[in-house]
Scaffold this motif. Structure first.
Motif: not given
Lengths: 367, 312, 272
Positions: C10-38
């Motif tokens: 249970t703890f691991y599940a909660l940790l992973v989900v929270s970590a994903f949610l907390v980190f998502a905006p940064a991950i998305i930004a990072l991923s976008m920085s490698f994408m073309s505008n198209q």
């Protein structure tokens, strides 16, 4: 020249009057002087006043005849060893020892010479590059001493330097400090709460209680002729046995049944407090016995035995050489005679008359 | 020499008093010397400006900020009848209500999770605290994209569930909420870090003795963790309140106070009044109100906290 | 005590989900920085190929690198200034006994109650009148005095046994030398903590650099990002994200390295 005089030295704080009240004392050059007393007696405060770490509220402190009240610690030319050693944890042993010499503007070559001498004297030669954390308690203690030695200050102050060591090491370091003091001819002022340290090390001892001097003297005098009840019970282990008693018809009534005849002792008071040291309650044969006492507890120390007797409402402890197979409830024959008793005034608690026969003569008899 | 050696206490008293006075003066000066740089800078950049702000708030100013006319309390009176300032106060309070409980609850939840002794917990701790290292400007850029009306993730997700897209930053009903969400995210890192520190300083033996008594997780949480953590919680609540009142960057980046002043929090209002409209007097009056608000808040929290917080 | 396996999961599940949610905006930004505008416009979640074009683009077509160096200078200077002033005042509050010390300490603590915004207008005027607009002095010196830092270091200095000070007094070591050779090395850990904290907050500073810079000479990276965002009219998202990633990189690295220390240090300063 390094003797210390105190004239009517006083210490008061805003919230607490008379932490020290009129201390008059002279410590001569090369003397090992011990300040002993229970915690809160003011002994550390007095030491810190000598060091200049604590401001003097009144009276005069003189060193070599000059008043030094106003001098800052560094101008008093002394060294100090602290209870927690006050080693700089981020410096090596060598840097710790030399730390103060930089400030005293000692030349590099002189520093090196002194470091070598001191390290050899204190047996620290192999440890110079280590940090305090890597040292044992005893080694740290020696570094702290080395720092005092290397300064070559003629006066050294020590504040409970052995209380962080275990019992075995403490006995060893007592000897080492004493040897060092004699070898260097230091004037040493030593603070402790441990009367054993005071007795074994001091040339003279001052007993301090509630900011007042109780008695100053050499160890044996303090033991044999304690000036009052406080000193009597503070000095000596086991504690001196003290009991209220009455004088009537040349008899000393310790209880209604237990009485000791007084032949050579003249006492001005009807009621007093009697003290007898553990070694003076002596085992007796049928012929020599004066009394019979009931055993309460027996503690075996190996070479001697400590026996507690019931005497009226009090317990008396005796210490006999050898191993005694006794048990609680046994009646034991003992000899209690007037020449071993000390007498104190029950009101002023001052000594009226000390015991006339002391351990020393006793031992001669024993041999 | 012997004749001149002073031997009696009375004769010595004068010399001694003088020396004592000199030593006291000496340490006083030394203390001041060590404090001088800080005192100097505090004076120039904190005490003087604070006084000056109060002074300015009683004046009208020209474009350079120099005082022109003394108007007494007129600036304050104007503020309290100005609908824009009232809106700004309202927005600020709403913003506090949206962000503070959210930040505390989420951070506490994360800190409790991250306080478990599990393998790899260090990675999670780092991730949870990471938003502390992300600046307001960068975080705002991240969220700006998430809030983007067409390509933003939030609306894309809504679309997958068949929900109409929301004008996160452009709809007056949503803008403050959106800014609050991004703010909570930005504040999680710091709050989490402090709370985790508080949790880790709770004595382990308390839990062990509760374990022996057979207490469950939530019982321990209620009876040990929260009471023992209360000083830390008290601290982060105070800090969060103050931070919320001082919010500026995300508003400037995301909405510029709009739409229709819906996100015009008090600091942004001060900024606009002082540095866009060049009304330093009126802006100073607002700044003083902000100062008083924060002062009152700290004071109230301290009084409340004193009674409720459990200190070891 | 060992945790039952279901609780662990249970703890691991909660940790992973929270970590994903907390980190998502940064991950998305990072991923976008490698994408073309198209790709971005098409709403892709992951880049089809890793392209560094956005990074090259942002470094070539904006003055972000220049701002980056400005930020580095400003943050380092503020950090050093804060460490110097905080440690000096903390030393006075712990080791020097003088009249009025408690009052002064109270005043220091009281400064924490004054929000920077309450004094920002006169400060702006001061900087302007001193001719410090667009200078490093104007960006840094107002932040040197720091009550929190003084408080934090005071806590740490108080841990140093007072016998060390007394021993050095007897040996004739002055306050200055004691400060430099004993106190600072012994409080190293707290000083590092405060340094990391000071650097982080200075790097992320927003309102003051916005006011104190009117041209590019000393403009910091945060304001550079603001410019980038508003100038680009929100079209070139890949490049903006690349810029944002560059901006957060130093502080994130610093945080990852110093997280543990920071956590202990801040908790200590906050609560004692």
């Amino acid at each position: 020249m390094s003797h210390i005089e105190m004239e009517n030295l006083k210490k008061t704080y805003d919230h607490q009057q008379n932490v020290l009240d009129g201390i008059n004392l002279e410590i001569s050059e090369g003397e090992f002087f011990v300040l002993v007393g229970p915690s809160g007696s003011g002994k550390s405060t007095l030491l810190r006043m000598i060091a200049g770490l604590e401001e003097i509220s009144g009276g005069l402190l003189k060193m070599n005849g000059n008043v030094v009240n106003h001098l800052r610690p560094k101008e008093r030319n002394l060294s100090m060893v602290f209870q927690n050693y006050a080693l700089y944890p981020h410096l090596t042993v060598e840097q710790n020892i030399l730390f103060g010499l930089h400030a005293r503007k000692v030349s590099k070559s002189e520093q090196k010479k002194r470091l070598m001498e001191t390290a050899e004297m204190m047996g620290l030669g192999d440890l110079l590059k280590r940090k305090p954390k890597q040292l044992s308690g005893g080694q740290r203690q020696r570094v702290a001493l080395a720092r005092a030695v290397v300064s070559q200050a003629p006066i050294c102050l020590m504040d409970e330097p052995l209380s962080n060591l275990d019992a075995k090491l403490r006995a060893h370091m007592r000897m080492e400090i004493k040897r060092l003091q004699q070898q260097l001819g230091l004037t040493l002022v030593y603070v402790t709460h441990d009367q054993v340290e005071a007795m074994t090390m001091g040339d003279r001892i001052m007993v301090l209680h509630d900011g007042e001097i109780q008695q100053v003297g050499d160890p044996i005098t303090l033991y044999n002729e304690p000036a009052n009840l406080f000193v009597a019970s503070f000095i000596g282990s086991p504690k001196i046995n003290l009991t209220r008693a009455k004088v009537q018809d040349n008899q000393l009534y310790i209880t209604d049944e237990l009485k000791i005849p007084l032949r050579d002792t003249f006492l001005p008071k009807k009621e007093l407090i009697v003290g007898i040291r553990a070694e003076h309650i002596q085992h007796a044969t049928d012929e020599t016995a004066t009394h019979e006492l009931e055993v309460i507890t027996v503690e075996h120390l190996g070479n001697e035995t400590s026996i507690t007797f019931s005497v009226g409402n009090d317990y008396w402890t005796a210490k006999w050489i050898g191993q005694w197979q006794l048990k609680a409830g046994d009646k034991v024959k003992v000899s209690l005679t007037e020449e071993y008793l000390s007498f104190f005034d029950p009101v002023t608690e001052e000594l009226i008359q000390p015991a006339r026969v002391h351990a020393k003569e006793d031992e001669v008899v024993a041999i | 020499m012997t004749e001149f050696v002073i031997q009696s206490e009375q004769a010595y008293a004068k010399v001694w008093n003088k020396a004592r006075k000199r030593q006291r003066l000496h340490s006083f000066l030394k203390g001041l010397l060590f404090l001088l740089p800080s005192i100097l800078l505090f004076s120039v950049f904190l005490f003087y400006p604070l006084a000056k702000t109060i002074y300015l708030s009683f004046y009208l100013t020209d474009a350079s900020g120099a005082t022109t006319v003394y108007v007494g309390l007129e600036n304050y009176k104007q503020l309290f009848i100005s609908p824009i300032f009232q809106k700004s106060l309202e927005v600020t309070f709403l913003f506090v209500v949206y962000t503070v409980p959210g930040t505390i609850v989420i951070s506490l939840f994360l800190a409790l999770l991250a306080n478990e002794k599990l393998k790899g917990i260090g990675i999670f701790r780092t991730i949870f605290s990471s938003t502390m290292g992300i600046s307001v400007a960068a975080a705002s850029v991240f969220w700006m994209f998430l809030f983007h009306p067409t390509i933003g993730w939030l609306n894309q997700m809504l679309a997958t569930f068949g929900v109409d897209s929301i004008g996160w930053l452009t709809d007056p009903d949503w803008a403050l909420f959106s800014v609050s969400i991004s703010t909570i995210w930005m504040n999680i890192g710091f709050t989490f870090l402090i709370l985790l520190g508080g949790l880790q300083s709770i004595d382990r033996y308390l839990y062990e003795s509760a374990d022996i008594d057979g207490a469950g997780y939530f019982y321990k949480l209620r009876r040990i963790t929260i009471p023992m953590l209360s000083p830390t919680l008290f601290f982060v609540i105070t800090v969060s309140f103050i931070n919320a009142f001082q919010t500026f960057g995300q508003v400037d980046m995301l909405t510029r106070g709009g739409p229709q002043n819906e996100t015009n929090v008090i600091v942004y209002s001060i900024y606009q009044e002082a540095f866009m409209n060049y009304k330093h007097g009126a802006a100073s009056a607002q700044a003083i109100i902000l100062f008083i608000l924060i002062l009152l808040l700290t004071f109230i929290q301290f009084k409340l906290g004193e009674r409720k917080v459990h200190y070891q | 005590m060992r945790m039952p396996i279901y609780q662990k999961l249970t703890f691991y599940a909660l940790l992973v989900v929270s970590a994903f949610l907390v980190f998502a905006p940064a991950i998305i930004a990072l991923s976008m920085s490698f994408m073309s505008n198209q790709e971005i416009m098409m709403g892709n979640w992951l880049p089809s190929s890793l392209t560094l074009d956005n990074y090259v683009h942002v470094l070539e077509n904006s003055r972000l690198l220049h701002f980056f160096i400005n930020s580095l200078i400003v943050s380092l200077v503020i950090m050093l200034g804060q460490l110097t002033l905080s440690s000096l005042s903390a030393y006075a509050f712990v080791f020097i006994n003088f009249k009025g010390r408690d009052l002064l300490f109270f005043i220091f603590i009281a400064t924490m109650m004054v929000p920077f915004e309450a004094s920002i207008i006169p400060n702006f005027q001061t900087i302007r009148d001193l001719g410090w607009m667009n200078t490093y002095s104007g960006l840094t010196i107002p932040f040197f005095a720091m009550a929190f830092g003084t408080f934090l270091l005071r806590q740490s200095f108080k841990q140093i046994p007072k016998e060390l000070k007394e021993a050095s007094e007897i040996a004739g070591i002055g306050d200055w030398k004691f400060f430099l050779t004993v106190v600072l090395p012994m409080a190293k850990s707290s000083i590092v903590t405060l340094g990391v904290y000071g650097f982080l907050t200075s790097w992320n500073m927003y309102l003051w650099p916005l006011l104190a810079t009117t041209d590019d000479t000393t403009r910091t990276v945060q304001i550079g990002l603001r410019q980038l965002q508003s100038q680009e009219q929100l079209n070139d998202w890949g490049m903006i994200m690349a810029g944002a990633i560059i901006v957060v990189l130093p502080t994130l690295i610093l945080l990852f390295l110093g997280q543990k220390k920071l956590q202990q240090g801040l908790a200590e300063g906050a609560l004692k």
